[in-house]
Design a protein around this motif. Structure first.
Motif, PDB file in Angstrom:
ATOM      1  N   ARG A  64       9.294 -15.975 -17.770  1.00  0.00           N
ATOM      2  CA  ARG A  64       8.563 -17.078 -18.374  1.00  0.00           C
ATOM      3  C   ARG A  64       7.344 -16.564 -19.130  1.00  0.00           C
ATOM      4  N   LEU A  65       6.924 -17.324 -20.134  1.00  0.00           N
ATOM      5  CA  LEU A  65       5.704 -17.000 -20.854  1.00  0.00           C
ATOM      6  C   LEU A  65       4.492 -17.535 -20.102  1.00  0.00           C
ATOM      7  N   VAL A  66       3.389 -16.812 -20.196  1.00  0.00           N
ATOM      8  CA  VAL A  66       2.110 -17.232 -19.628  1.00  0.00           C
ATOM      9  C   VAL A  66       1.076 -17.200 -20.745  1.00  0.00           C
ATOM     10  N   MET A  67       0.264 -18.250 -20.847  1.00  0.00           N
ATOM     11  CA  MET A  67      -0.776 -18.306 -21.867  1.00  0.00           C
ATOM     12  C   MET A  67      -2.091 -18.727 -21.230  1.00  0.00           C
ATOM     13  N   ALA A  68      -3.188 -18.137 -21.678  1.00  0.00           N
ATOM     14  CA  ALA A  68      -4.523 -18.502 -21.207  1.00  0.00           C
ATOM     15  C   ALA A  68      -5.489 -18.462 -22.371  1.00  0.00           C
ATOM     16  N   CYS A  69      -6.508 -19.314 -22.316  1.00  0.00           N
ATOM     17  CA  CYS A  69      -7.514 -19.385 -23.376  1.00  0.00           C
ATOM     18  C   CYS A  69      -8.893 -19.429 -22.740  1.00  0.00           C
ATOM     19  N   ASP A  70      -9.850 -18.712 -23.317  1.00  0.00           N
ATOM     20  CA  ASP A  70     -11.183 -18.638 -22.737  1.00  0.00           C
ATOM     21  C   ASP A  70     -12.219 -18.546 -23.852  1.00  0.00           C
ATOM     22  N   GLY A 161      -4.695 -15.465 -24.712  1.00  0.00           N
ATOM     23  CA  GLY A 161      -3.815 -14.387 -24.277  1.00  0.00           C
ATOM     24  C   GLY A 161      -2.402 -14.878 -24.027  1.00  0.00           C
ATOM     25  N   LEU A 162      -1.440 -14.043 -24.352  1.00  0.00           N
ATOM     26  CA  LEU A 162      -0.031 -14.338 -24.119  1.00  0.00           C
ATOM     27  C   LEU A 162       0.565 -13.230 -23.275  1.00  0.00           C
ATOM     28  N   GLY A 163       1.272 -13.616 -22.212  1.00  0.00           N
ATOM     29  CA  GLY A 163       1.908 -12.643 -21.342  1.00  0.00           C
ATOM     30  C   GLY A 163       3.275 -13.119 -20.913  1.00  0.00           C
ATOM     31  N   VAL A 164       3.956 -12.288 -20.142  1.00  0.00           N
ATOM     32  CA  VAL A 164       5.302 -12.624 -19.681  1.00  0.00           C
ATOM     33  C   VAL A 164       5.381 -12.395 -18.181  1.00  0.00           C
ATOM     34  N   LEU A 165       6.006 -13.351 -17.505  1.00  0.00           N
ATOM     35  CA  LEU A 165       6.122 -13.334 -16.056  1.00  0.00           C
ATOM     36  C   LEU A 165       7.564 -13.013 -15.683  1.00  0.00           C
ATOM     37  N   PRO A 166       7.788 -11.959 -14.909  1.00  0.00           N
ATOM     38  CA  PRO A 166       9.160 -11.603 -14.540  1.00  0.00           C
ATOM     39  C   PRO A 166       9.837 -12.715 -13.739  1.00  0.00           C
ATOM     40  N   ARG A 167      11.119 -12.765 -13.848  1.00  0.00           N
ATOM     41  CA  ARG A 167      11.905 -13.767 -13.127  1.00  0.00           C
ATOM     42  C   ARG A 167      11.666 -13.632 -11.617  1.00  0.00           C
ATOM     43  N   GLY A 168      11.461 -14.779 -10.964  1.00  0.00           N
ATOM     44  CA  GLY A 168      11.307 -14.801  -9.519  1.00  0.00           C
ATOM     45  C   GLY A 168       9.900 -14.605  -9.015  1.00  0.00           C
ATOM     46  N   ARG A 169       8.959 -14.274  -9.900  1.00  0.00           N
ATOM     47  CA  ARG A 169       7.574 -14.071  -9.464  1.00  0.00           C
ATOM     48  C   ARG A 169       6.831 -15.403  -9.509  1.00  0.00           C
ATOM     49  N   ASP A 170       6.182 -15.758  -8.413  1.00  0.00           N
ATOM     50  CA  ASP A 170       5.476 -17.036  -8.318  1.00  0.00           C
ATOM     51  C   ASP A 170       4.157 -16.808  -7.599  1.00  0.00           C
ATOM     52  N   ILE A 171       3.095 -16.679  -8.370  1.00  0.00           N
ATOM     53  CA  ILE A 171       1.751 -16.462  -7.836  1.00  0.00           C
ATOM     54  C   ILE A 171       0.866 -17.582  -8.338  1.00  0.00           C
TER      55      ILE A 171
END
Length: 353
Positions: A64-70, A161-171
Motif C-alpha cells: 500500500r501507499l503511505v503519504m504524509a504532509c507536514d 512524503g510518499l512511501g510504500v508499505l509492504p503487504r501484511g505490515r500493520d503498524i
C-alpha cells in the motif's frame, strides 16, 4: 536600483523580492540556480509541474501507499544541531516511517518573505538537500511563493512524503495491547530545549543540540530484527513530547500505560534547563526520537536492534501497556509515588517545528 535578473544570483548580498514568486524570469532563475541544482535527480529534472516516478515492486505484491504532509514554521530558522531545511525533511520522512513504510519521495513547498537574504535561503536549501540524501529520499517536485515583507516570517516550508508499505505490515496507534512494552530510542526533550535556548538567547554551561534526524534507517533495523506484528506502534514524539504521544496512543488503543520515571532517558543539561525554565521534559518536543510499543516477548530483541543503531544507542524500556478503561497514562516516580501523566494543556513551546 532595478535588479538585472539576467545576471547570476548574488548568494552573498542578494535578497528575495516579489518577482522571485511571480512566475517569470526571476522565478525561473531562482528555481534553476538554487532549488533544481540542490535537489537534482532524474525525476525533478523532468522539469514538469509534477513528477512521474516508477511504481515500487511492493505495490505489485499487494503493498500500500503511505503519504504524509507536514508544515514547518520553526523560529528561529537556525538552531543548535539543525535548521528549518533539515527539519522539513526529517519531520516528513519520520511521519512516513512511523507507519513502517519505506520512504520513497518528497515534495517541498516554500513560502518566502520579500527581503529574505539569498545567503540564508541557500544555506537552508543545501541543508535540506543534504538531509534528503542522507535519508536516501529524492525531492522530486515542489513550489515556491513569495509574500510581501511583513506578511511572513522569513521562510515557511511544507513537505509531503510518499512511501510504500509492504503487504501484511500493520503498524498504528490502535494496536497497543495490555502487556506490551514501551520503548524509546533515546533522550527526551533535546530539540525543544535547543530551539528555545536560541530563541531566548539562553546560555547554558553545555550547549543543548537538537536531535533532528531521519529515523527511517532505525525503523528498518528494528523491523528486520523481529517477525511481522511484533512492533505494534511507532510514533515520533514531536509537539507535546513523550507525554502527549503516549496519551494519543492510549486513547487510540483503549488502554492505559504505566511508566517508570527512573527509566526515561533525559540528558542532564536538558533536565537542568527544564528545571530552570519550569518545563517538564516529558512534554518537550523531539525531532529525532521514536516511541515503540512492542510485544513483550520481542521487546529485548527490538531494544538490542535499536541500541546497535547510531540513532538508538541510548534506547530504553520505560514501561508497559496496561488494561485501563479510563485510558490513563501513569508514572511511578523516582520518589516511590505514582502520578498521572496527563495531556498537554495549551502549548508551552510554540513554533518548535
Amino acid at each position: 536600483m532595478k535588479t538585472d535578473y539576467r545576471r547570476p544570483l548574488d548568494f552573498k548580498q542578494g535578497r528575495i523580492d516579489m518577482n522571485h514568486g511571480a512566475g517569470g524570469r526571476a522565478a525561473a532563475q531562482l528555481i534553476e540556480d538554487l532549488f533544481a541544482r540542490a535537489f537534482a535527480n532524474d525525476y525533478l529534472n523532468q522539469g514538469n509541474d509534477g513528477a512521474a516516478m516508477p511504481a515500487p515492486p511492493e505495490l505489485l505484491e499487494g503493498g500500500r501507499l503511505v503519504m504524509a504532509c507536514d508544515a514547518h514554521v520553526v523560529s528561529p530558522l537556525f538552531f543548535p544541531g539543525g535548521d528549518i531545511g533539515a527539519l522539513a525533511v526529517h519531520g516528513t520522512v519520520n511521519d512516513v516511517a512511523m507507519l513502517g513504510a519505506r520512504v520513497l519521495y518528497l515534495a517541498a513547498s516554500f513560502i518566502i518573505e520579500e527581503g529574505f537574504p539569498l545567503a540564508d535561503l541557500k544555506r537552508i536549501v543545501e541543508s535540506m538537500a543534504a538531509a534528503a540524501r542522507h535519508a536516501g529520499v529524492a525531492i522530486v517536485t515542489g513550489d515556491t511563493k513569495v509574500v510581501e515583507q511583513g506578511k511572513g516570517d522569513g521562510v515557511f516550508i511544507t513537505t509531503t512524503g510518499l512511501g510504500v508499505l509492504p503487504r501484511g505490515r500493520d503498524i498504528g496507534g490502535a494496536r497497543a495491547r495490555p502487556g506490551d512494552r514501551l520503548l524509546v530510542s533515546g533522550t527526551m526533550g533535546d530539540h525543544g530545549v535547543a530551539v528555545l535556548s536560541r530563541r531566548e538567547s539562553l546560555d547554558f554551561e553545555t550547549t543543548v543540540e537538537s536531535d533532528s534526524a531521519a529515523l527511517n534507517g532505525l525503523v528498518e533495523a528494528m523491523l528486520a530484527a523481529v517477525p511481522e506484528g511484533a512492533v505494534r506502534v511507532l510514533r515520533d514524539p514531536t509537539r507535546g513530547g513523550l507525554a502527549t504521544t503516549l496519551n494519543e496512543i492510549a486513547r487510540q488503543s483503549g488502554v492505559g500505560m504505566l511508566l517508570q520515571e527512573a527509566a526515561i532517558p533525559v540528558a542532564p543539561q536538558v533536565e537542568a534547563a527544564c528545571e530552570l525554565l519550569g518545563l517538564d521534559p516529558l512534554y518537550v518536543a523531539n525531532e529525532g526520537k521514536l516511541v515503540a510499543v512492542v510485544a513483550p516477548e520481542q521487546a529485548g530483541t527490538v531494544l538490542a536492534a535499536m541500541r546497535s543503531h547510531p540513532l538508538g544507542a541510548a534506547a530504553a524500556d520505560i514501561g508497559e501497556v496496561v488494561a485501563d478503561e479510563h485510558r490513563f497514562v501513569c508514572m511511578d516516580t523516582r520518589f516511590g509515588g505514582r502520578r498521572v501523566v496527563d495531556w498537554l494543556s495549551g502549548e508551552q513551546l510554540p513554533r518548535i517545528c
